[in-house]
Scaffold this active site. Structure first.
Site, short mmCIF file in Angstrom:
data_model
loop_
_atom_site.label_atom_id
_atom_site.label_comp_id
_atom_site.label_asym_id
_atom_site.label_seq_id
_atom_site.Cartn_x
_atom_site.Cartn_y
_atom_site.Cartn_z
N GLY A 1 0.79 -1.23 0.00
CA GLY A 1 0.00 0.00 0.00
C GLY A 1 0.82 1.27 0.00
N ARG B 1 -2.79 8.55 3.25
CA ARG B 1 -3.23 9.34 4.41
C ARG B 1 -2.09 9.64 5.37
NH1 ARG B 1 -7.99 5.90 6.77
NH2 ARG B 1 -8.05 7.60 8.29
N ASN C 1 -14.12 -7.79 11.69
CA ASN C 1 -13.11 -8.48 10.90
C ASN C 1 -11.76 -7.77 10.97
OD1 ASN C 1 -11.96 -10.19 8.92
ND2 ASN C 1 -12.39 -8.65 7.34
N ASN D 1 -2.95 3.95 9.53
CA ASN D 1 -3.27 4.63 8.28
C ASN D 1 -2.92 6.11 8.29
OD1 ASN D 1 -4.65 2.42 6.71
ND2 ASN D 1 -5.94 2.44 8.54
N LYS E 1 31.65 4.84 21.03
CA LYS E 1 31.22 4.30 19.74
C LYS E 1 32.24 3.29 19.25
CE LYS E 1 32.46 5.78 15.98
NZ LYS E 1 33.42 5.34 14.90
N TYR F 1 35.18 11.32 24.92
CA TYR F 1 34.76 10.60 23.72
C TYR F 1 35.74 9.46 23.46
CZ TYR F 1 34.11 9.27 18.89
OH TYR F 1 33.91 8.53 17.75
N ASN G 1 39.99 9.69 16.22
CA ASN G 1 39.96 8.48 15.39
C ASN G 1 39.78 8.74 13.90
OD1 ASN G 1 37.38 9.44 16.11
ND2 ASN G 1 36.43 7.47 15.68
N SER H 1 48.28 14.96 32.09
CA SER H 1 47.11 15.78 31.75
C SER H 1 47.47 16.79 30.67
CB SER H 1 46.61 16.51 33.00
OG SER H 1 46.15 15.60 33.95
#
Length: 451
Positions: A11, A15, A169, A226, A333, A348, A368, A405
């Protein structure tokens, strides 16, 4: 007896006011189609056929992401539900078991309901899924005669007595595959829309002397999507169900209404999830882990006893081993964080391996990306990474090493070594006072001239 699935996903969904195929709109971080496919998986189907039409290439890609062995049938012209099912005939050629027809935009039909339909096939040639509607509206009505379904009456064709029926139905059907296609061959398009409706197979089956039965499910399972409003309602219903399941499974949710899950989120018992946490797709959290407030997790694994957040982000392929600590404003990540490691502040870590018991100081970054390629950082065990260290990949830091540091580390650091990569400090006695005095005087002169 073996079973196949035919999932209708052709479909346009006009809508929805979208260029995206309707079945690819997400609920719980996964396309509607994926929900239908997973529900059908509970039947352990021998074949799965997705009937695609609008946006067929994208629909096929999403279907194969969920099941690489899925078969794709193409409905070039959308001419009704019976016409759509008919397009699966070639894909099911030679298949002798049952076929279950599902809908890609109806995501909540449960595996338990589908199992009940298969069991009902022992008593009926065709089984239709129905539901008691709180507001039957314009649903098709199921007209029963004892345990058998006499016919399905569309609202516009129903009498007043038939419109008073609340058994409606859903469109989901189960039948022997050969019987299903034989019945579809008898469906005509003599209706206002000129379409071939799957509901017509009930009357045809009765004419052939075949028994048609009904299995009932909760109305919530039949929610079809829908419009955008219905999509939002489906998301709300999905989240409510996932929260209830998590609580039932022994997960502590501090503020359940603020936590959002994906379809495949897994959280072990005795885990604790704080307020305003979002689980994107592909997240596993083991038992006894703690996810604190305002975290976002996607495509990651958090092991037993680990602590994450608050305000942390775990991106795809982040793996946290047992008893690791990832704190506030930390992003990870494609990195493996080994047991007992701590990354607690403003850091990070991307494309990296961090060894056991290593402590990564605040403000550390694994640099990186060189603008074209990603490179990996490997940090050994029992390492102390000083605050504000820049680790320029590819680079390795050996076991029990340290970085000072504010260092920029561009070369490998051997085990046990201290690495310092920063400019030498220069002190100019009294210069700060004299410089500040000159600046204040200049500011005063500027204000006087402007006044």
């Amino acid at each position: 007896m073996s079973v196949s699935l035919v999932i209708l996903a052709a479909g346009l969904g006009s809508r929805m006011n979208s260029d995206r195929p309707k079945v690819l709109h997400p609920v719980g971080g996964a396309p509607l189609l994926a929900h239908a496919m997973r529900a059908g998986d509970t039947l352990e189907p021998e074949r799965v056929v997705v009937v695609a039409g609008h946006g067929a290439e994208a629909v096929a890609k999403a279907a194969r992401a969920e099941n690489p062995e899925v078969l794709i049938a193409h409905q070039a012209e959308q001419r009704g539900t019976a016409h759509a099912v008919a397009q699966a005939r070639a894909a099911l050629e030679g298949f002798g078991g049952d076929a279950v027809v599902l809908y890609g935009d109806t995501p909540f039909v449960s595996g338990e309901t589908l199992t009940a339909m298969r069991e009902a096939r022992a008593r009926h040639a065709v089984v239709v899924l129905g539901f008691e509607a709180s507001d039957p509206g314009r649903y098709g009505r199921l007209v029963m005669a004892g345990d058998s379904l006499e016919r399905i009456v569309e609202f516009k064709d129903a009498s007043e007595d038939e419109r008073a029926i609340t058994l409606c139905n859903s469109g989901v059907v189960c039948a022997d595959t050969s019987v299903l296609f034989e019945l579809i061959d008898g469906v005509g398009d003599e209706n206002a829309a000129g379409e071939f409706y799957l509901t017509d197979i009930v009357a045809i089956a009765r004419q052939k002397g075949l028994s048609v039965g009904v299995v009932r499910c909760d109305e919530a399972e039949t929610l079809g999507i829908n419009t955008r409003a219905e999509l939002a309602a489906a998301e709300s219903a999905f989240q409510a169900r996932k929260r209830a399941e998590a609580l039932e499974d022994g997960v502590t949710l501090i503020a359940p209404e603020t936590i959002f899950f994906s379809l495949d989120t897994f959280i072990g018992r005795d885990a604790v999830v704080g307020p305003n946490v979002v689980f994107g797709p592909g997240v596993t959290v083991e038992s006894d882990a703690v996810i604190r407030a305002f975290c976002h997790l996607e495509g990651c694994h958090v092991s037993r006893g680990a602590s994450v957040g608050p305000f942390a982000r775990l991106r795809p392929d982040a793996y946290l081993a047992e008893h690791t600590h990832v704190g506030n404003f930390v992003e990870i990540k494609n990195a493996n964080i080994d047991e007992g490691a701590k990354i607690n502040h403003l850091t990070y870590i991307g494309d990296a391996d961090v060894g056991e018991r290593t402590n990564v100081g605040a403000g550390t970054i694994t640099c990186n990306y060189d603008g074209v390629f990603k490179h990996r950082t490997v940090i050994g065990k029992d390492v102390f990474v000083g605050s504000n260290t820049m680790l320029v990949a590819p680079v390795r830091v050996g076991d029990e090493a340290m970085t000072g540091s504010g260092s920029v580390i561009t070369a490998d650091v051997e085990a046990g070594a201290l690495a310092l990569g920063r400019a030498r400090q220069v002190v100019k006695p009294g210069l700060a006072r004299s410089l500040m005095a000159r600046l204040k005087a200049r500011k005063a002169e500027t204000k006087k001239s402007e006044g």
